[in-house]
Write a protein that holds these residues in place. Structure first.
Motif, PDB file in Angstrom:
ATOM      1  N   ALA A  84       0.801  -1.224   0.000  1.00  0.00           N
ATOM      2  CA  ALA A  84       0.000   0.000   0.000  1.00  0.00           C
ATOM      3  C   ALA A  84       0.834   1.275   0.000  1.00  0.00           C
ATOM      4  N   PHE A  85       2.169   1.151   0.059  1.00  0.00           N
ATOM      5  CA  PHE A  85       3.021   2.328   0.159  1.00  0.00           C
ATOM      6  C   PHE A  85       4.104   2.297  -0.905  1.00  0.00           C
ATOM      7  N   SER A  86       4.553   3.497  -1.309  1.00  0.00           N
ATOM      8  CA  SER A  86       5.702   3.585  -2.202  1.00  0.00           C
ATOM      9  C   SER A  86       6.942   3.149  -1.432  1.00  0.00           C
ATOM     10  N   GLU A  87       8.019   2.839  -2.162  1.00  0.00           N
ATOM     11  CA  GLU A  87       9.239   2.357  -1.515  1.00  0.00           C
ATOM     12  C   GLU A  87       9.790   3.384  -0.527  1.00  0.00           C
ATOM     13  N   THR A  88       9.830   4.656  -0.936  1.00  0.00           N
ATOM     14  CA  THR A  88      10.376   5.706  -0.073  1.00  0.00           C
ATOM     15  C   THR A  88       9.529   5.888   1.173  1.00  0.00           C
ATOM     16  N   LEU A  89       8.228   5.962   0.994  1.00  0.00           N
ATOM     17  CA  LEU A  89       7.336   6.163   2.131  1.00  0.00           C
ATOM     18  C   LEU A  89       7.362   4.969   3.067  1.00  0.00           C
ATOM     19  N   PHE A  90       7.452   3.770   2.504  1.00  0.00           N
ATOM     20  CA  PHE A  90       7.448   2.570   3.337  1.00  0.00           C
ATOM     21  C   PHE A  90       8.645   2.560   4.278  1.00  0.00           C
ATOM     22  N   GLU A  91       9.821   2.928   3.783  1.00  0.00           N
ATOM     23  CA  GLU A  91      11.019   2.927   4.629  1.00  0.00           C
ATOM     24  C   GLU A  91      10.883   3.915   5.781  1.00  0.00           C
ATOM     25  N   GLU A 125       1.144  -8.919   2.802  1.00  0.00           N
ATOM     26  CA  GLU A 125       1.682  -8.865   1.439  1.00  0.00           C
ATOM     27  C   GLU A 125       3.200  -8.657   1.467  1.00  0.00           C
ATOM     28  N   ILE A 126       3.877  -9.432   2.283  1.00  0.00           N
ATOM     29  CA  ILE A 126       5.325  -9.314   2.424  1.00  0.00           C
ATOM     30  C   ILE A 126       6.039  -9.600   1.109  1.00  0.00           C
ATOM     31  N   GLY A 127       5.397 -10.348   0.229  1.00  0.00           N
ATOM     32  CA  GLY A 127       5.997 -10.659  -1.064  1.00  0.00           C
ATOM     33  C   GLY A 127       6.153  -9.454  -1.959  1.00  0.00           C
ATOM     34  N   ASP A 128       5.472  -8.345  -1.654  1.00  0.00           N
ATOM     35  CA  ASP A 128       5.583  -7.121  -2.447  1.00  0.00           C
ATOM     36  C   ASP A 128       6.707  -6.218  -1.965  1.00  0.00           C
ATOM     37  N   LEU A 129       7.424  -6.628  -0.924  1.00  0.00           N
ATOM     38  CA  LEU A 129       8.483  -5.797  -0.365  1.00  0.00           C
ATOM     39  C   LEU A 129       9.682  -5.772  -1.317  1.00  0.00           C
ATOM     40  N   PRO A 130      10.142  -4.572  -1.718  1.00  0.00           N
ATOM     41  CA  PRO A 130      11.299  -4.473  -2.623  1.00  0.00           C
ATOM     42  C   PRO A 130      12.545  -5.103  -2.010  1.00  0.00           C
ATOM     43  N   HIS A 132      15.677  -4.141  -1.689  1.00  0.00           N
ATOM     44  CA  HIS A 132      16.524  -3.352  -0.788  1.00  0.00           C
ATOM     45  C   HIS A 132      15.858  -3.181   0.573  1.00  0.00           C
ATOM     46  N   MET A 133      14.521  -3.197   0.619  1.00  0.00           N
ATOM     47  CA  MET A 133      13.829  -3.134   1.898  1.00  0.00           C
ATOM     48  C   MET A 133      13.896  -4.483   2.617  1.00  0.00           C
ATOM     49  N   GLN A 134      13.966  -5.553   1.840  1.00  0.00           N
ATOM     50  CA  GLN A 134      14.116  -6.875   2.445  1.00  0.00           C
ATOM     51  C   GLN A 134      15.424  -6.967   3.212  1.00  0.00           C
ATOM     52  N   VAL A 135      16.488  -6.361   2.661  1.00  0.00           N
ATOM     53  CA  VAL A 135      17.786  -6.364   3.329  1.00  0.00           C
ATOM     54  C   VAL A 135      17.686  -5.645   4.671  1.00  0.00           C
ATOM     55  N   LYS A 136      17.023  -4.493   4.688  1.00  0.00           N
ATOM     56  CA  LYS A 136      16.911  -3.707   5.921  1.00  0.00           C
ATOM     57  C   LYS A 136      16.024  -4.407   6.944  1.00  0.00           C
ATOM     58  N   LEU A 137      14.964  -5.070   6.469  1.00  0.00           N
ATOM     59  CA  LEU A 137      14.104  -5.806   7.384  1.00  0.00           C
ATOM     60  C   LEU A 137      14.867  -6.974   8.002  1.00  0.00           C
ATOM     61  N   LEU A 138      15.662  -7.664   7.199  1.00  0.00           N
ATOM     62  CA  LEU A 138      16.453  -8.787   7.701  1.00  0.00           C
ATOM     63  C   LEU A 138      17.407  -8.322   8.804  1.00  0.00           C
ATOM     64  N   ARG A 139      18.000  -7.153   8.616  1.00  0.00           N
ATOM     65  CA  ARG A 139      18.929  -6.637   9.624  1.00  0.00           C
ATOM     66  C   ARG A 139      18.209  -6.371  10.948  1.00  0.00           C
ATOM     67  N   VAL A 140      17.004  -5.832  10.877  1.00  0.00           N
ATOM     68  CA  VAL A 140      16.227  -5.569  12.093  1.00  0.00           C
ATOM     69  C   VAL A 140      15.944  -6.872  12.824  1.00  0.00           C
ATOM     70  N   ARG A 179      14.548 -12.631  -0.870  1.00  0.00           N
ATOM     71  CA  ARG A 179      15.776 -13.152  -0.268  1.00  0.00           C
ATOM     72  C   ARG A 179      15.506 -14.459   0.475  1.00  0.00           C
ATOM     73  N   GLU A 180      16.361 -15.437   0.209  1.00  0.00           N
ATOM     74  CA  GLU A 180      16.197 -16.741   0.845  1.00  0.00           C
ATOM     75  C   GLU A 180      16.415 -16.657   2.349  1.00  0.00           C
ATOM     76  N   ASP A 181      17.414 -15.861   2.786  1.00  0.00           N
ATOM     77  CA  ASP A 181      17.689 -15.758   4.220  1.00  0.00           C
ATOM     78  C   ASP A 181      16.529 -15.096   4.957  1.00  0.00           C
ATOM     79  N   LEU A 182      15.887 -14.104   4.337  1.00  0.00           N
ATOM     80  CA  LEU A 182      14.726 -13.468   4.968  1.00  0.00           C
ATOM     81  C   LEU A 182      13.545 -14.429   5.009  1.00  0.00           C
TER      82      LEU A 182
END
Length: 351
Positions: A84-91, A125-130, A132-140, A179-182
């Motif tokens: 539901a959000f653009s990539e910039t707004l979502f971050e 709808e986690i499958g819609d996550l870009p 580069h955002m998947q990388v940041k979510l994995l770090r969290v 990402r497989e690790d995520l």
């Protein structure tokens, strides 16, 4: 039939009355009861959970049930739709930002992870996550901390993550879109939510719940369901799942006469008409000819507003085909989600 179902709803059902989400989930069918038992077993842990199911099957409600059955029940539960959000707004919404981090950042703001601290964060709808955002979510998830946009100091967070998807994430991993690790970090526990037609004993209790809900809203006496109407509900395929069932019952309460809802009041398509295009034994050339013939018939009718009629019918058909999922419908039609939402609002299919 005698039903004694366990039912869960949103705290404010009116807030989702016109959304694509299911506003109620019933646990009456053996498959649903098996799922409820699994929820009760895994809820007390802090394990991340991945809920898998089609749009309209009640994924957010299942996530809320997990939260309410957990040791975090008294803490916040926040639900976010990743599509539901653009990539910039979502971050900025997910991780927060500091004052002056970007144009318009007049004040610092905590993100959803901070807001859900101590509780549960549900990412639909986690499958819609870009990527580069998947990388940041994995770090969290790995570090248990977030860094606001424009900040350097991390903030510790204690959040249980529940994610949901209606796409095949294993396929997305194989295709390099997820990402497989995520994926494995999210899928500590997997809850598979069956489609409505695969849990038939939930259908009538859900229908009765929606009859009660909308009868009260319309301030009318609560009608019954005729045996033929029950049979019709049970025979239908429900491509839109619980959300579609709710719409059907709401409409039936607006048009029925007498003391009970009859099969004709449901206005459900027959099994033959309800077959999906993938089941039609037509070649591309046949489909092109058929489409052309229908267009010529419309031309001969001299219908006013023909273009708008064709656009509306196309959008509505695509929307139903994608089970009321706006992101996939926009992708199917090759238009932006904002353009799609403009049409859906004009057609009064969403608020």
């Amino acid at each position: 039939m005698d039903y004694s179902p366990h039912i869960i709803t949103f705290p404010d059902p009116r807030s989702v009355s016109l959304s694509i989400r299911a506003s109620a989930v019933v646990f009456a069918d053996p498959k649903s009861l098996q799922l409820l038992s699994l929820i009760d077993r895994v809820a007390p842990s802090n394990a991340n959970i991945l809920i898998i199911g089609e749009t309209g099957t009640g994924k957010e409600l299942v996530a809320r049930q997990v939260h309410l059955s957990s040791l975090r029940a008294s803490e916040p539960f926040l639900a976010i739709n990743c599509g539901a959000f653009s990539e910039t707004l979502f971050e900025s919404e997910l991780f927060g930002f500091e004052k002056g981090a970007f144009t318009g950042a007049l004040n610092s703001k905590a993100g959803w992870f901070e807001a859900a601290n101590g509780g549960t964060l549900f990412l639909d709808e986690i499958g819609d996550l870009p990527l580069h955002m998947q990388v940041k979510l994995l770090r969290v998830l790995q570090e248990g901390e977030v860094v606001r946009i424009g900040a350097r100091k991390p903030i510790k967070v204690d959040v249980r993550l529940i994610a949901a998807t209606n796409v095949d994430l294993e396929k997305a991993v194989a295709e390099g879109r997820f990402r497989e690790d995520l994926y494995y970090r999210l899928k500590v526990v997997s809850l598979d939510l069956p489609i409505l037609r695969d849990r038939p004993r939930d259908i009538i209790p859900l229908a009765r719940h929606f009859i009660s809900k909308y009868a009260k809203r319309l301030e009318i006496a609560e009608p019954g369901l005729s045996p033929q109407a029950e049979r019709t509900l049970l025979d239908y395929q429900w491509p839109g799942n619980i959300r579609e069932l709710e719409n059907v019952i709401h409409r039936a309460l607006l048009v029925f006469h007498g003391k009970q809802i009859e099969a004709d009041d449901l206005h459900l398509l027959s099994t033959e008409i309800n077959r999906t295009p993938r089941e039609q034994p037509s070649t591309p050339a046949d489909l092109q000819d058929c489409f052309t013939r229908h267009l010529k018939s419309l031309f001969e009718e001299g219908r006013d507003g023909l273009f708008d009629h064709i656009v509306d019918h196309t959008i509505n058909t695509a929307y139903q085909w994608e089970h009321l999922n706006q992101v996939r419908t926009a992708r199917l039609l090759g238009i932006s989600r904002n353009v799609l939402r403009t049409h859906l609002k004009r057609m009064k299919l969403i608020e």
